[in-house]
Each structure stands twice: as C-alpha cells, then as structure tokens.
Design an enzyme around this catalytic site. Structure first.
Site: not given
Ligand code: DQQ
Length: 534
Positions: A20, A22, A38, A146
């Site tokens: 895992m 962000d 993520q 992002d």
C-alpha cells in the site's frame, strides 16, 4: 506461540496483505468516510497499482470493498495512480486520478459513482471522454500527476492543480473548467519553486485564521489563509507553506518567512509522505491522511507479505501565530483507549528512568506534560545548528545534556537494550530557549538491515512559561509522536526483536543534569480496531 507477524498493527489502517502507498480521494459521503489507496493486489512491492477502497463510520474501524478503480482502458491500462475527490453541485462526488497510458504517459481521468444512492460508492464509471488532461504543449509526460480536490472560484469555474516539474523547477500546473469535464490549462502555474524537483501529490486548501474549524476547499475570502503542500520526489519528504491565494490572478504566494525551497515546514519530521487532506463537512474539520512506508528491506516486506501503513488521521488547523499548522490525532481514536495508568507531580532526577507499567506497552497511547522551572543548565545553542535532524543524530538519547534529553523510551526491552527514544532537549540562545524534539531509532532493534535514522524538529514552545507536552501513539512497528500539543510531529517505523508483545516496556527517562518534573502522565492500553478484516 511464536508471533510470526509482530510488526502488523492493531489500530492503524492497513490492508490484510500486500503493498500500500498513497491515500487517495478521502471524503465523507452520506455520513460514510471513504478511503481509497494505492495498492498492489499481487504482492508486497510497488506495482500493478489500483485504487483499493474501504469505508468507515468513525475513521477508526474500516470495511474493505473491491478496488474502486483499476486499469481497464487505454487511458489507465498501465496503472491508476493518485488523485482526489471533489463534490460537484448537488453533492455528486467526482474522482480525478492519474492514469498511465500504453505509452507510459501520465494523463488525468475522471470517474463518477455508478449509483449515487449507494452510500458505499462501490462502483465507479470512468468517463468516455478520458483522458481529460494530457501532457501536451511542453508538459513532461512522466512528470504530470496527482490531481487535487477542485475548488470553485467566484466566476463559477473549477480549478485543480497537477504536480509537475520543468527541469529542476517543481510546479503546480493549474487547470480550469466550467463543467469539471472540459479543462483548459492556465498560462501560469498556481505556484512553482526552483531546485525542488518533481512535486508529487500537491494539496491546496484554505485554513481559518483562528480556531480549529476546517473550511471547504472552495472557501475564498480575504480572511482566510491558504496552504500549499507538496511531496518532493527527490527527497521523499513533504513540505508546506502558508500564504495567500490571489483569486483574480489565480496565483499563490507563500507568506514572507514561509520557506519555499524544500527545507521549510513539514507536517511530520519523520516518515510521512504523499499526504492528502479532506474537509469533513459533518464535523466542520479538515483531516490529514499520510502514507508511512517501511524502514526495513524489500526482502523483509516480501517475507512478511505486506508493506506500508497509513498514519492515524489527524485534525489540522492553523496555529494562533499564523506561522505554522498544528495537528492532533482525530478524537475518535480515543474510543480505543482501555486500561489507564496515571502519574502526577513526579520528579525524574538526572540520569534516571521510571518504568510506566500496567498497560500494553506495544499498543498504547501516552500523554505526558513536563514542567521545567529551572533552565540555567541549558546547553548553549550553536548558531550553526540549523538542521534539527542532524542535531538529533549527533545528540541522541544517550548523550547527556543540561536540560534533557528527557522523554519516553517506547517499545523498550526490559533491559532497555532495545528502545525507541522520543525526547526533548532545551538549549539557550541568548535570552530565549530553543526546544528540540527527537525520535532516536538507533537502538530500536537488534535486527539488521533496518533504517534506524534519527529524526528531529524544533518545537515553537517557550519552556519557561508553558508546559512541554508529548503525545505518543505506539502500535507494534509504528511510533507517532506529537510535541508541543501538535506543533511538531515525528513518525517512526521500528522493528524490535525483544520488545514485542509482552516483552515491550515503557519508561520515562531523563539524561540531563537538571531534574525535570512530570506534571502529569496518562497512558492507555489501546484496543484493537476492526480494520479491513478479511
Ligand atoms: N505515488 C503514486 C503517484 C505519486 C506517488 C504512484 C507518490 O501518483 O506521485 O503509486 O508516492
């Protein structure tokens, strides 16, 4: 029985297994908190990235759902990277995220919930018009990602920023849209700064000038300040500035003194990356999520079958000085507090330790405040000591001082051979005092192949007139510390060999020449939360 997973946590957000990174698209919809993240469905290393999805009613206990967004179309076939949620008029959530296309270009895509009456928002539909923003006209296709939560100007148009760089200049590229679907790039970035490299996961939001109340991301008025946070790919550190947003020019400028070169203020002076805030409309507060990676090797990650945690969500607000932000673990986490021990008015002489027993020291929450009345023995501050992390690595917990080091030894073995020390040291700088906070991992584990770097921060507290406080959340392999009521935060990952389970102990210590007084100390055993249980 031998515990094969001594480093899994009991109340931090993590998936049952695998990689895992962000936090993505945090929001509250119809009273349900959503966290996407993520995630690699196939292993404990980064790759095959999808948006995994969990929901909660209290930000503490989480239920897992199927991945919400995963590679399926040319515009995201090589990965669904980080992004944010925005509420459109009528309360309809929209997710903007970065997709990786077949040419490995980074593009921005939009998805809407399939069924707005499902409070769990389990299914998402990608727009046929995707990608909505592509790396054209000189934008670097591998440095364009992002998207933030959008904000709406007085002209009714939406704005979002995208992290990017041009040569060494990090920047927040600005886009505008009338309908959130058709986007036009602005001539000028919202902000940029030379020699900072790629800006990942930018976050841009207003804060009220006084008090802890949060503001919706679209609030713009002359009374508010704005915060721009960026995650620096080069150093894997984040920094933020406080400044002014000019809605007419659509430009942000940091306040004078708000350092803009990557050596300024940080949410967290330990591990904390790719963070993102959201406005919790139900409680009128702004909440911060951040990813905490491992400090152990990739081989260790593969062996234990997982990698990465999310920090406990933090309330975030502007300090009364207007010069920095303050953070505090969300109040909901206190529902996990169980057995409690207290101390008050306890002097700790220089060179002594005091065991705090009666709680589960590997899974605990501790609040302590120190009273320092005599500061004559404070070490003299050297003007060259501008880097608190460096200072902490030179003056660790075992280096005797005048006022301090004093604080806590957490995840310590009985003999204290293993210990993570979170402590303060007070220096004299002319007529004023400087408070240094350190998290010293150098003796945190007998294990090898672990990054045991020390972390440090200066805390803006006047120790002569204010109490000096420390709150520390301990959860097996993570230690999150909040100094000066949340003015300086340091998160560390540690992997003790002896100080696991019942082998973990908690001590208060003082390695300074002068005594210090614990005005009060409360420590709680923390219960296990229900997090993404299979
Ligand atoms: N992680 C994502 C990117 C982002 C980076 C990929 C930050 O979108 O820039 O997993 O950790």
């Amino acid at each position: 029985a031998v515990d094969h997973q001594p480093y899994r946590t009991a109340y931090h957000f993590q998936p049952p297994q695998n990689w895992m990174n962000d936090p993505n698209g945090p929001m509250i919809y119809k009273g349900i908190y959503h966290l996407f993240y993520q995630y690699n469905p196939f292993g404990a290393v980064w790759g095959n990235i999808v948006w995994a999805h969990s929901t909660s009613t209290d930000l503490v206990n989480w239920v897992r759902h199927d991945p919400a967004i995963y590679p399926s179309e040319p515009f995201d076939i090589k990965g669904c990277w980080s992004g944010s949620a925005t509420f459109l008029p009528g309360g309809k959530p929209a997710i903007l995220y970065t997709g990786i296309d077949p040419q490995n270009r980074q593009v921005q895509n939009l998805a809407f919930p399939k069924n707005l009456s499902d409070p769990l928002l389990r299914e998402w539909i990608k727009l046929a018009q995707n990608p909505l923003m592509a790396p054209i006209n000189g934008i670097n296709a591998s440095s364009f990602r992002d998207p933030t939560t959008g904000w709406r100007g007085a002209d009714g148009r939406w704005r979002v920023i995208i992290g990017s760089k041009r040569r060494r200049r990090g920047m927040a590229i600005l886009y505008r849209s009338k309908d959130f679907i058709h986007w036009t790039k602005s001539q000028h970035p919202l902000h940029s700064s030379d020699n900072t490299g790629m800006w990942e996961c930018p976050d841009f939001f207003p804060v009220s000038p006084n008090g802890k109340m949060g503001l919706d991301t679209s609030v713009i008025n002359p009374g508010v300040k704005h915060v721009l946070k960026v995650s620096l790919d080069d150093t894997k550190h984040e920094y933020y500035t406080i400044g002014t947003y000019d809605p007419a020019k659509d430009q942000y400028s940091p306040d004078p003194g708000s350092v803009d070169n990557g050596s300024g203020l940080r949410y967290d002076y330990g591990k904390f990356y790719a963070s993102k805030t959201f406005f919790d409309d139900s409680k009128k507060r702004r909440i911060l999520w951040g990813w905490i990676n491992e400090s152990s090797s990739v081989a260790d990650d593969v062996e234990k079958g997982w990698s990465g945690l999310q920090a406990i969500p933090r309330l975030l607000w502007l300090d009364s000085s207007g010069k920095q932000l303050v953070q505090w673990p969300i109040v909901e986490i206190e529902q996990l507090r169980g057995d409690q021990v207290n101390l008050a008015n306890k002097e700790i002489k220089g060179g002594s330790v005091l065991e705090v027993s009666g709680i589960t020291a590997s899974q605990a929450d501790i609040e302590v405040s120190f009273d320092l009345s005599k500061l004559e023995k404070a070490e003299v501050m050297n003007p060259s000591w501008v880097n608190p992390q460096l200072l902490c690595s030179k003056k660790g917990a075992s280096v005797k001082g005048g006022i301090g080091p004093f604080g806590l030894l957490v995840l310590a073995s009985k003999d204290m051979k293993e210990q993570t020390a979170i402590f303060f040291r007070v220096f004299k700088d002319g007529k004023r005092y400087v408070v240094l906070m350190c998290s010293d991992q150098s003796r945190s584990s007998l294990g090898k192949d672990i990054d045991k770097t020390s972390y440090g921060a200066f805390v803006d507290v006047d120790p002569l007139h204010e109490k000096l406080s420390l709150r520390t959340l301990i959860d097996h392999s993570i230690v999150e510390s909040f100094g000066g009521q949340g003015k300086a935060c340091i998160t560390a990952r540690v992997y003790p060999k002896l100080a696991i389970g019942n082998g973990a102990h908690l001590f208060a210590f003082n390695n300074g020449a002068e005594s210090v007084k614990i005005a009060s100390l409360s420590a709680w055993s923390m219960k296990r939360a229900h997090i993404n249980e299979a």
